[in-house]
Design an enzyme around this catalytic site. Sequence first.
Site, mmCIF file in Angstrom:
data_model
loop_
_atom_site.group_PDB
_atom_site.id
_atom_site.type_symbol
_atom_site.label_atom_id
_atom_site.label_comp_id
_atom_site.label_asym_id
_atom_site.label_seq_id
_atom_site.Cartn_x
_atom_site.Cartn_y
_atom_site.Cartn_z
ATOM 1 N N ILE A 27 0.868 -1.171 0.000
ATOM 2 C CA ILE A 27 0.000 0.000 0.000
ATOM 3 C C ILE A 27 0.903 1.219 0.000
ATOM 4 O O ILE A 27 1.835 1.316 0.805
ATOM 5 C CB ILE A 27 -0.931 -0.019 1.225
ATOM 6 C CG1 ILE A 27 -1.917 -1.173 1.072
ATOM 7 C CG2 ILE A 27 -1.663 1.312 1.369
ATOM 8 C CD1 ILE A 27 -2.839 -1.368 2.246
ATOM 9 N N ASN A 52 -1.979 0.581 -12.240
ATOM 10 C CA ASN A 52 -2.047 -0.696 -11.525
ATOM 11 C C ASN A 52 -2.970 -1.643 -12.277
ATOM 12 O O ASN A 52 -3.891 -1.200 -12.977
ATOM 13 C CB ASN A 52 -2.590 -0.475 -10.107
ATOM 14 C CG ASN A 52 -2.585 -1.751 -9.284
ATOM 15 O OD1 ASN A 52 -1.631 -2.532 -9.339
ATOM 16 N ND2 ASN A 52 -3.642 -1.990 -8.532
ATOM 17 N N HIS A 73 -5.548 -4.835 -11.445
ATOM 18 C CA HIS A 73 -6.245 -5.447 -10.305
ATOM 19 C C HIS A 73 -7.091 -6.605 -10.818
ATOM 20 O O HIS A 73 -7.797 -6.465 -11.829
ATOM 21 C CB HIS A 73 -7.123 -4.399 -9.614
ATOM 22 C CG HIS A 73 -7.809 -4.941 -8.398
ATOM 23 N ND1 HIS A 73 -7.162 -5.127 -7.198
ATOM 24 C CD2 HIS A 73 -9.084 -5.363 -8.199
ATOM 25 C CE1 HIS A 73 -7.996 -5.637 -6.325
ATOM 26 N NE2 HIS A 73 -9.179 -5.795 -6.901
ATOM 27 N N SER A 86 -8.854 -5.344 -14.250
ATOM 28 C CA SER A 86 -8.972 -3.924 -14.583
ATOM 29 C C SER A 86 -7.598 -3.263 -14.500
ATOM 30 O O SER A 86 -6.824 -3.556 -13.584
ATOM 31 C CB SER A 86 -9.882 -3.201 -13.571
ATOM 32 O OG SER A 86 -11.122 -3.841 -13.433
ATOM 33 N N ASP A 137 -7.370 0.835 -4.865
ATOM 34 C CA ASP A 137 -8.083 0.234 -5.995
ATOM 35 C C ASP A 137 -9.260 1.096 -6.450
ATOM 36 O O ASP A 137 -10.246 0.579 -7.006
ATOM 37 C CB ASP A 137 -8.582 -1.192 -5.654
ATOM 38 C CG ASP A 137 -7.436 -2.120 -5.281
ATOM 39 O OD1 ASP A 137 -6.342 -1.963 -5.851
ATOM 40 O OD2 ASP A 137 -7.649 -2.993 -4.414
HETATM 41 C C1 GRF Z 1 -1.925 -10.127 -10.842
HETATM 42 O O1 GRF Z 1 -2.967 -11.042 -10.789
HETATM 43 C C2 GRF Z 1 -2.414 -8.738 -10.628
HETATM 44 O O2 GRF Z 1 -3.755 -8.569 -10.995
HETATM 45 C C3 GRF Z 1 -2.272 -8.533 -9.148
HETATM 46 O O3 GRF Z 1 -1.138 -9.276 -8.787
HETATM 47 C C4 GRF Z 1 -0.945 -10.331 -9.710
HETATM 48 C C5 GRF Z 1 0.494 -10.253 -10.163
HETATM 49 O O4 GRF Z 1 0.876 -11.400 -10.873
HETATM 50 N N1 GRF Z 1 -2.180 -7.133 -8.844
HETATM 51 P P1 GRF Z 1 2.316 -11.441 -11.552
HETATM 52 O O5 GRF Z 1 3.341 -11.220 -10.467
HETATM 53 O O6 GRF Z 1 2.369 -10.394 -12.609
HETATM 54 O O7 GRF Z 1 2.417 -12.833 -12.111
#
Ligand code: GRF
Length: 232
Positions: A104, A119, A121, A148, A157
């Site tokens: 965070i 980001n 999510h 997203s 988020d």
């Molecule tokens: C993803 O699913 C993303 O949505 C979330 O963290 C995960 C990261 O996966 N924020 P990676 O490390 O890119 O494989």
Amino acid sequence: MTETARQPAAAIPQRLVVLISGRGSNLGALIEACEQGRLPATIVGVISNRPDAGGLEFATRHGIPSQVLDHRTYPSREAFDTDLARVIEDYAPDLVILAGFMRILTPAFVDRFTGRLLNIHPSLLPKYRGLHTHARALANGERVHGASVHFVTPELDGGPVIMQARVPVAPDDTPDTLAARVQRAEHHLYPEVVRRLCSGEIQWAGRILQADGTPLPAPLQLDEDFDDLPAS
Ligand code: GRF
């Protein structure tokens, strides 16, 4: 924060810094898109807050400079974020891309990078902010789930959503099978959003999200099918 610390978002972003904490599969997708010429940009640096993040391997293998800033060695969140901002600015990035960066961020950090901070999510925001999104979507009986990409604001988020990818939910999905389907979609979604920002198709103008010069009334939807469910 001083005014001199704030830099406006570049009109056409080209220099990307990617922040990771783990596996880095989204980083891998972004690297591939750059290398294949689908994304007209350069990843100039990768920063991890965990020394054991698997994604650091991707950076090394592709000759991208990387650094570890272990958050556990800092006395406070503010101290970590101050150092993180300094390290990021050394790369002079146009965009700072959070790709599974599990921290965070302080309002001062977010404010400093407003309009340059993205980001991804794993949910169709505004649904399922926070953690355990796949389990919560399943518990609620969702038939459609997804991911997203949004600009980061101090609200967790809660920043403006640029684009989403939708995936179907199978009746026998577990959080793991659903997560795998969402991740496959993420690997298309994130490079596509960054491509649109780097081509100027999407802009953050005066804190308003614009596509081709017109304010976006709703998030864009990735026009790809991630229906890999077994035929019934
Ligand atoms: C993803 O699913 C993303 O949505 C979330 O963290 C995960 C990261 O996966 N924020 P990676 O490390 O890119 O494989």
